[in-house]
Design a protein around this motif. Structure first.
Motif, mmCIF file in Angstrom:
data_model
loop_
_atom_site.group_PDB
_atom_site.id
_atom_site.type_symbol
_atom_site.label_atom_id
_atom_site.label_comp_id
_atom_site.label_asym_id
_atom_site.label_seq_id
_atom_site.Cartn_x
_atom_site.Cartn_y
_atom_site.Cartn_z
ATOM 1 N N TYR B 209 0.832 -1.193 0.000
ATOM 2 C CA TYR B 209 0.000 0.000 0.000
ATOM 3 C C TYR B 209 0.868 1.244 0.000
ATOM 4 N N GLN B 210 0.733 2.055 -1.054
ATOM 5 C CA GLN B 210 1.362 3.374 -1.005
ATOM 6 C C GLN B 210 0.567 4.238 -0.042
ATOM 7 N N SER B 211 1.215 5.281 0.457
ATOM 8 C CA SER B 211 0.465 6.217 1.286
ATOM 9 C C SER B 211 -0.694 6.768 0.447
ATOM 10 N N GLY B 212 -1.911 6.732 1.007
ATOM 11 C CA GLY B 212 -3.071 7.218 0.247
ATOM 12 C C GLY B 212 -3.891 6.086 -0.354
ATOM 13 N N GLN B 213 -3.323 4.856 -0.353
ATOM 14 C CA GLN B 213 -4.086 3.724 -0.878
ATOM 15 C C GLN B 213 -4.821 3.011 0.242
ATOM 16 N N GLY B 214 -5.882 2.330 -0.129
ATOM 17 C CA GLY B 214 -6.652 1.581 0.866
ATOM 18 C C GLY B 214 -7.205 0.323 0.253
ATOM 19 N N ILE B 215 -8.091 -0.327 0.975
ATOM 20 C CA ILE B 215 -8.749 -1.528 0.453
ATOM 21 C C ILE B 215 -10.221 -1.439 0.831
ATOM 22 N N SER B 231 -2.766 -11.426 9.900
ATOM 23 C CA SER B 231 -2.153 -10.459 9.007
ATOM 24 C C SER B 231 -1.079 -9.645 9.719
ATOM 25 N N LEU B 232 0.105 -9.590 9.096
ATOM 26 C CA LEU B 232 1.223 -8.821 9.645
ATOM 27 C C LEU B 232 1.273 -7.461 8.971
ATOM 28 N N SER B 233 1.458 -6.405 9.764
ATOM 29 C CA SER B 233 1.649 -5.069 9.187
ATOM 30 C C SER B 233 3.134 -4.746 9.191
ATOM 31 N N LEU B 234 3.669 -4.360 8.040
ATOM 32 C CA LEU B 234 5.099 -4.068 7.944
ATOM 33 C C LEU B 234 5.335 -2.729 7.273
ATOM 34 N N GLY B 235 6.330 -2.005 7.727
ATOM 35 C CA GLY B 235 6.730 -0.767 7.051
ATOM 36 C C GLY B 235 6.018 0.479 7.524
ATOM 37 N N SER B 236 4.759 0.360 7.869
ATOM 38 C CA SER B 236 4.023 1.535 8.330
ATOM 39 C C SER B 236 2.829 1.096 9.167
ATOM 40 N N SER B 237 2.446 1.974 10.059
ATOM 41 C CA SER B 237 1.227 1.731 10.830
ATOM 42 C C SER B 237 0.038 2.195 10.010
ATOM 43 N N ILE B 238 -1.118 1.729 10.427
ATOM 44 C CA ILE B 238 -2.333 2.108 9.694
ATOM 45 C C ILE B 238 -3.529 1.902 10.604
ATOM 46 N N GLN B 293 -1.056 11.087 12.084
ATOM 47 C CA GLN B 293 0.156 10.394 11.679
ATOM 48 C C GLN B 293 0.151 10.164 10.167
ATOM 49 N N ASN B 294 1.269 10.458 9.522
ATOM 50 C CA ASN B 294 1.369 10.212 8.091
ATOM 51 C C ASN B 294 1.567 8.727 7.824
ATOM 52 N N ARG B 295 0.923 8.258 6.775
ATOM 53 C CA ARG B 295 1.152 6.870 6.372
ATOM 54 C C ARG B 295 2.396 6.808 5.482
ATOM 55 N N LYS B 296 3.106 5.687 5.599
ATOM 56 C CA LYS B 296 4.248 5.449 4.721
ATOM 57 C C LYS B 296 3.960 4.184 3.900
ATOM 58 N N LEU B 297 4.950 3.779 3.115
ATOM 59 C CA LEU B 297 4.778 2.552 2.341
ATOM 60 C C LEU B 297 4.564 1.377 3.298
ATOM 61 N N ARG B 298 3.457 0.661 3.091
ATOM 62 C CA ARG B 298 3.134 -0.407 4.023
ATOM 63 C C ARG B 298 2.932 -1.720 3.263
ATOM 64 N N TYR B 299 3.367 -2.807 3.907
ATOM 65 C CA TYR B 299 3.126 -4.142 3.363
ATOM 66 C C TYR B 299 2.268 -4.890 4.361
ATOM 67 N N SER B 300 1.283 -5.600 3.844
ATOM 68 C CA SER B 300 0.579 -6.507 4.744
ATOM 69 C C SER B 300 0.801 -7.928 4.240
ATOM 70 N N PHE B 301 1.128 -8.812 5.166
ATOM 71 C CA PHE B 301 1.259 -10.241 4.868
ATOM 72 C C PHE B 301 0.052 -10.926 5.474
ATOM 73 N N THR B 302 -0.898 -11.344 4.622
ATOM 74 C CA THR B 302 -2.101 -11.992 5.132
ATOM 75 C C THR B 302 -1.997 -13.497 4.901
ATOM 76 N N PHE B 303 -2.017 -14.228 6.003
ATOM 77 C CA PHE B 303 -1.885 -15.687 5.933
ATOM 78 C C PHE B 303 -3.245 -16.326 6.162
ATOM 79 N N ARG B 304 -3.560 -17.298 5.311
ATOM 80 C CA ARG B 304 -4.816 -18.008 5.471
ATOM 81 C C ARG B 304 -4.571 -19.505 5.265
ATOM 82 N N LYS B 305 -5.518 -20.282 5.773
ATOM 83 C CA LYS B 305 -5.445 -21.730 5.553
ATOM 84 C C LYS B 305 -6.696 -22.160 4.799
ATOM 85 N N LEU B 306 -6.492 -22.873 3.678
ATOM 86 C CA LEU B 306 -7.629 -23.281 2.853
ATOM 87 C C LEU B 306 -8.478 -24.322 3.542
#
Lengths: 124, 599
Positions: B209-215, B231-238, B293-306
């Motif tokens: 997610y760039q700053s300004g992007q959402g879902i 889900s892990l949040s990396l790089g920035s808080s949100i 707080q300004n958002r920065k570049l953020r990565y989310s790692f979402t883990f699921r089990k089928l």
């Protein structure tokens, strides 16, 4: 379109049109299909007819011998008149032509026997 | 303070007192300060307010009542409040036309913010789940390639998540498995979360997610993933927003970087979650005041089990794909009447044009008259004149030889069918019937008025029928009922489950129609199911046009507009007219029906 239907049609739904009746009738193509004459039916229909419209209809299709005025009491036993009405109202089919609003001259086309009385949004 | 401002404040205070009971204003500084003319309803810029306040004072909370044009600032003490009062009063912070109108508030009643105060069931956040070193290592794993989505970059491991259908193909695993670098996470999970000891996901979705992007707000498909989703949040808080669609409740959760979010039970199955696309978040600091707080570049790692095979036995039908036939989805439609200016165009596109296109196929499917309509026509005295408003293919114009019948409809295609059958018909709109007043003994209108998209238009259609009726004349009106089950008896419509070839199985839930400059959203009904939408009864019903030369998959689907009626709604409409009496009203095969008499 049978002329029985024509007897009831009006353009009064157009904005600012007060009466919109009777409509002018312009026939381009007509056909005749004979049906069984049922005098009781015509007798019952008589009071529902507007003679000003019937005169226009008769003139348009070229049917002669319709009186200027109608007297319900005498007409109901006038078999000749009833037969003429039967022919005029039920046997003649207007295939192509138009109906025209007497107040605005708005034209409603008749095609394949179906009068198109649809109005545009700005006319209502 | 200018007299003009003072006068405006007095006016707003009076409005607030009328609007929220028990509110008490004060001329002395209080720790609550009301902004009387800015709130959620008129686009308050909370970030600007908070940033400005933070220069001079500490803001504990900002209370934003739902859909109101006022709000309240809560300070630690009255002194901070006074500083801001003096700084803000009459100032324009973002809109030159709106000078801030302020007042101290001595007593503030409970405000409905629709904001859930306690954490919803099943939401767990483990802060500092990983170290900054691990964070960097994981981010370096993700090389964002060209797989660009509309709003963010995404990468899948284990199985691909298919966005169109929100599903995965469990027979088709990806070559790229979850990277082994993630293995350390499971040891940590075993240590830090007792409930999830032994949980080993097999699918990973990484979003950038760039700053300004959402879902957009969503709920992960129930049937294809196990409980929980982590889900892990990396790089920035949100800040993540949670919403419970039935009650409308809302909950925000701040996800700091390196934290692990666990969604299980209710929050997994009953709630939706999403991220608002913006560049800043309002968060509470450790000391308890609000800051931006300004958002920065953020990565989310979402883990699921089928879940194999896909299934779901949750208790939360609302968002459950498995129970979709029974569910009642509360969608975020406008939930309003269709706009009068759009109504005629909507009907033109989604009623008139459709019937002209499908007319011949439609006519083939409409041959059996409904028994009760037939009974009505047969009950009319000999010599009666009847007008069928919306006669379609004329299936009622052949009944009862002893009366005279006329039909009218909008559709050329259907009227041509009538003339071939030698019926008396003409073309018109049911809102303007070109017949003279008081000329008919009876009118019927079967399955017509439900195609009109505003209440005014439905009323007018009934007025027109009443106008052409003679005194003592009767009208029979049939409209489609929202409720397709009566006394636990399913209607034929539901029972003929997927048997009609005009039925459509795979349709989206919502259609966005472009009508002139207006966009309107309407839910799409699934054929042969209960009407599940609550959009004031306004829905689109699909019709698949059967054409012999055209392959099944290529066959065109048309969407017809309907307003499906609530119980009693048709009677209420009829009763709004003078000169009528309701003779009978009943429910017949999924329709609400009224017989009225002109008096």
């Amino acid at each position: 379109m049978k002329l029985l239907t024509y007897n009831f049609l009006t353009s009064k739904c157009i904005k600012k049109v007060k009466v919109g009746y009777p409509l002018k009738l312009n026939i381009m193509e007509q056909k005749v299909e004979s049906t069984n004459f049922n005098p009781e039916f015509i007798q019952r229909v008589l009071p529902r007819l507007d003679w000003s419209a019937i005169k226009i209809a008769a003139d348009s299709v070229g049917c002669q011998g319709f009186p200027d005025e109608i007297n319900l009491e005498t007409s109901t036993n006038d078999t000749e008149l009833l037969q003429k009405l039967h022919h005029l109202l039920l046997e003649i089919e207007v295939v192509t032509g138009s109906l025209i609003c007497p107040e605005t001259n708005r034209i409603f086309p008749i095609t394949n026997g179906i009068p198109n009385m649809l109005l545009n949004e700005d006319e209502v | 303070m200018s007299k003009k401002i003072l006068r405006k404040i007095k006016g707003k205070q009076a409005m607030l007192i009328a609007d929220c009971n028990e509110i008490e204003f004060s001329s002395e500084p209080q720790y609550i300060l009301g902004i009387l003319n800015c709130g959620l309803k008129n686009g308050i810029k909370t970030e600007i307010i908070i940033e400005r306040i933070n220069l001079h004072a500490r803001l504990e909370d900002i209370i934003l009542p739902h859909n109101k044009s006022y709000c309240f600032l809560k300070f630690e003490n009255a002194k901070d409040s006074e500083v801001i009062y003096n700084d803000f009063l009459g100032k324009t912070l973002w809109n030159e036309c709106v000078p801030l109108l302020l007042s101290y508030v001595k007593h503030l009643p409970q405000i409905n913010q629709n904001e859930l105060q306690q954490c919803p069931d099943g939401l767990i956040l483990i802060e500092d789940f990983i170290t900054p070193e691990m964070e960097n290592k994981l981010i370096s794993l993700v090389k964002c390639d060209d797989n660009k989505m509309k709003n963010r970059n995404v990468q899948h491991f284990g199985y691909e998540f298919i966005y169109g259908s929100n599903s995965v193909d469990h027979n088709n695993p990806l070559e790229q498995k979850i990277p082994s670098e993630c293995d350390d996470l499971w040891k940590l999970l075993d240590q830090k979360c007792e409930a999830l000891v032994g949980f080993r996901p097999d699918q990973l979705t990484v979003n950038q997610y760039q700053s300004g992007q959402g879902i957009p707000s969503h709920c992960d498909t129930h049937s294809i993933f196990e409980d929980p989703i982590i889900s892990l949040s990396l790089g920035s808080s949100i800040v993540m927003e949670f919403k419970e669609p039935i009650s409308g409740q809302h909950y925000s959760k701040f996800l700091p970087t390196r934290s692990l979010l666990i969604l299980s039970r209710e929050i997994r199955y009953k709630w939706m979650h999403g991220i608002v696309p913006k560049k800043t978040d309002i968060i509470k600091t450790e000391k308890g005041y609000l800051t931006v707080q300004n958002r920065k570049l953020r990565y989310s790692f979402t883990f699921r089990k089928l879940k194999i095979p896909p299934c779901c036995d949750c208790d939360f039908k609302n968002l459950c794909d498995v129970k979709s036939n029974e569910r009642k989805v509360e969608k975020e439609y406008s939930n309003q009447e269709v706009d009068e200016n759009v109504a005629a165009r909507l009907e033109k596109e989604n009623v008139h044009k459709v019937y002209n296109e499908i007319g011949n196929h439609f006519s083939e499917t409409r041959h059996t008259p409904w028994r009760k309509v037939e009974n009505f026509i047969n009950s009319l005295p000999e010599g009666s004149f009847l007008l069928d408003v919306g006669c379609g293919n004329g299936k009622y114009l052949g009944i009862n030889e002893k009366i005279t019948k006329f039909g009218c409809d909008r559709s050329d295609t259907l009227l041509n069918v009538c003339t071939h059958r030698n019926y008396n018909v003409f073309q018109c709109d049911c809102l303007q019937i070109p017949f003279i007043d008081e000329s008919m003994d009876a009118c019927i209108s079967v399955a017509v008025i439900h195609h009109l998209s505003t209440k005014e238009r439905r009323l007018q259609a009934i007025s027109e029928m009443i106008r052409v009726l003679k005194t003592n004349g009767k009208a029979l009106i049939y409209v489609w009922a929202k409720d397709q089950q009566k006394d636990n008896q399913k209607t034929l419509y539901l029972l003929q489950h997927q048997e009609k070839n005009s039925d459509v199985k795979d349709v989206p839930e919502i259609a966005t129609l472009q009508i002139d400059e207006n966009k309107i959203e309407l839910p799409i009904h699934r054929n042969r199911t209960q009407f599940s939408h609550t959009n004031n009864g306004n829905v689109l019903v699909p019709w698949k046009l059967k054409q012999k030369e055209v392959a099944e998959s290529e066959q065109k689907v048309f969407l017809r507009y309907y307003h499906v009626f609530d119980e009693g709604e048709l009677e209420t409409l009829c009763k709004m007219h003078e000169r009528i009496k309701i003779v009978d009203s009943y429910y017949d095969q999924g329709n609400h029906c009224v017989i009225l008499k002109k008096i």
